[in-house]
Each structure stands twice: as C-alpha cells, then as structure tokens.
Design an enzyme around this catalytic site. Sequence first.
Site, PDB file in Angstrom:
ATOM      1  CD  GLU A 124       1.906  11.817 -25.377  1.00 22.18           C
ATOM      2  OE1 GLU A 124       2.079  10.617 -25.119  1.00 22.18           O
ATOM      3  OE2 GLU A 124       1.318  12.198 -26.404  1.00 22.18           O
ATOM      4  CG  HIS A 164       8.191   3.262   6.283  1.00 21.25           C
ATOM      5  ND1 HIS A 164       9.133   2.378   5.824  1.00 21.25           N
ATOM      6  CD2 HIS A 164       7.087   3.051   5.533  1.00 21.25           C
ATOM      7  CE1 HIS A 164       8.625   1.655   4.839  1.00 21.25           C
ATOM      8  NE2 HIS A 164       7.386   2.045   4.638  1.00 21.25           N
ATOM      9  CB  SER A 196      -0.231   4.144   6.108  1.00 22.01           C
ATOM     10  OG  SER A 196      -1.159   4.326   5.059  1.00 22.01           O
ATOM     11  CE  LYS A 250      -5.484  -8.238   1.527  1.00 19.64           C
ATOM     12  NZ  LYS A 250      -6.306  -7.426   2.457  1.00 19.64           N
ATOM     13  CG  ASP A 251       1.149  -3.854  -2.024  1.00 21.07           C
ATOM     14  OD1 ASP A 251      -0.045  -3.520  -2.158  1.00 21.07           O
ATOM     15  OD2 ASP A 251       1.925  -3.292  -1.233  1.00 21.07           O
TER      16      ASP A 251
END
Length: 415
Positions: free
Chosen positions: A287, A217, A221, A243-244
């Site tokens: 894994e 922040h 971004s 949207k998230d």
Amino acid sequence: MQSALLAWIWKTSEGGTFVNWKNNGFTSLLGPSVYNLPVPLNLSSMWNFGSLLIVCLMSQIISGLLMAVHYTPEVDQAFHSVVHIMRDVNGGWFLRSIHANGASVFFLLIYFHMGRGVYYHSFHMTGTWLVGCLIFVMLMVTAFTGYVLPWGQMSFWGATVITNLFGAIPYVGNMLMEWIWGGHCVGDASLKRFFVLHFLSPFIILALVVVHIVFLHSTGSSNPMGIDSDGDVVPFHSYYFLKDLVGMALMEALLILLCLMKPDLFLDPTNFIPANPMKTPVHIQPEWYFLFAYSILRSVPNKLGGISALAASVVVLFFLPLYPKTVFRGVSMNMVAQVMFFAFVGNFILLTFIGMCPVEEPFISLGGLASVFYFLFFAAYPLSWFLYEYIFMMSYNVVSITSGFSSHSFKSLTV
C-alpha cells in the site's frame, strides 16, 4: 414548563458552572485530561492531529469488529466472505470502505503528526516519543496483516514477498519464516495467524495510546515558539476541545465523502482478483503508506542489507531523543533547518513515488540517492540547529560589543 426549565438552568448554573463535571462519574474521569488540563496558549492546528488519530482508531476498531462477524479466515472462503460483506450484508459496503480508506487516512494523519514532532522537536519528550514510535510500529503490523485478509492476488503475493524477507536473517531466518507461515509456504495457517494478530493489534495500540497520553500530560505539550510556556497556559476545555471537535467533524465528513464518491481510490485493482499461487502479478507493491520503506528495501542489492536498511528506516526514529537539546525547541525561526526539513518531506514523497515505479532505470538510481538522503537527514538535521545558534550568538555578541563601545564613547565625550 418554561419556568421549570429556567429554574433547572438557574440551579445547575450556580457557582459559575453550568455542569459540575466533578459530580458526574464519567466526566470526573475525563476531568484531568479534558476540563482542567493546562495547555500552552499559542498552539496551532498542527496540534490537532492527535485527537484526529484517536477518532480514526475508534472508527477502525468499530468497523473492524462489525466486519469480523461476517469474515471467514480460510483460504477457500476469505475472498468470497469479503464479497459477501460488500454485496449481501446491510451497509457492509460502507463498513468495508470506511475500514479500508480509514487506514490510509490513519497513516496520512500519523505522518503529519510525526512530522510535526520532528519539526518542533517533540522527540525531546522522551517517554511520549518512544511510546509514539511503538504505536507507529504496531500500526504498520496491523496494516500489513489487514492487507492480507481479503486474500486477493496482491494480498497473497505481498504476504509471500514480505514474509520471505525473514529468511535472510542469519541462523534463525528459515525457522522464523516457517513459524510465521505455519508450514512451508503462505497458506491457510498463515491467514488464520494474520487474522488473529490483526484482531488483537488495535487493542494493543489503544493501550499504548493511553500510556502515550499519560506521558504527554506528565511533561506537558510543546508549542510553536519552542520556549517554556508554563506561565502562559489555558484550560483545554473549552479553548481547544471545541476546535478538536470541529477537526473531527471535518475529517469524518471528508472520509465519508471519499467512501461515497471514490470508495476504491486507495485500493489496488489487482486485489480484486482471487489469490492464485500459480500466477504472479506483473508488479508487486504494498500500500502507498509503505512505499517509502519498500523503495529503501529494493535500493540495496543485497537481501540482508535491504532488510537492514528497511528496519533502520523505522528504528532511526527511536534514537531522536538522544539528540542534544537546543536553546530554541523547533525550527520555526531557523531557515536552514526548515529547508532541510522540507527537503526531507519532498524526498519522502519521492521515495513513495519510486515505490510505485518498475525496477528499472532511472528509478533504481533515484531510489538509491533518495535512500541515502533519507538517512543523511537524521545525521545533518541537528547540525543545522547548532549552526543557527552559533550564528545567532555571534551576531548577538557583535551587537552587544558594538552597543557597549558606543555607550562608553558617549560617556567619555560627555565627560
């Protein structure tokens, strides 16, 4: 009743806002991060993985805490306590499936998240990237210690093989290895230490996530175009928050569907057998999300060299912020860099596949070549940026000179 409801809606909607988030104690804390956070206008779905990872982390913490109530970190009871969770605890089978498969989903999302950062040059946000790399390292530690806790055959022998690698460190290797073991071999003390570390690690990751978001922040971004977008931003809510939420719901639905239909898809069948120090499995492997590093490890014949290559495969990510900045951040318009990046992605998948194969030809040679390409990518990747910019600038200069010459000729003719 309806008139009272309409009056409340009218009252709360005064001033153009249905809910005044500044007057609420909880929403006022989230305001700078959710409501009025300025974000670029052109973000794509590739910027959705961060929120999905937060949901995965919370899901892992909650399911892990609920299972820890019934787990017993003791070599004689650990395997049976996991069986008890699966068979006797109400909803225990679902909790364990969510936790085990959630780890695979977590790593799948974080690989997409980091790949997006490499593709769009997000590593130039130095603080955000370095904290993200620390989160990745802590996530690897958490996943490894959690894989040991069921105390099956693959858990025991995987812990034995990986911890034995510390013995190759000069001078302090044997002392460090015995300190991790709590004795002269992997045993009860090792299991207890792995359990404590696995229990505490998610909370350390959660703290690092907070720092990661603070750095993000503070810098803002990135965006797909790789250009400055400070003058063309929108608030995070509701343009991206909704949207998230859709992405979170879709991811959780797919995870639940996986747990209901194929709960053992990512689990090793060998790990359903209790640990037996007297019987070694035919093929010991970690894994799937560690197989790329495991392939690099075993592609080097020397033990110390293999450990160094294994560590370098992760440490190299910390040096990406040292790359020089380019005119355009990201390679969305650079075909050469795009080919290199997706070749690296294919090579990563190849390393993962080779890690599942036995140590024999042609997998030994393929693993060595794929490991070399893995490290060559980080050296050649920045060269493709400047090659593109050099060609772009040269073509721009040629066009400028040509247009200038044509304009001068036209003026001379008119005179």
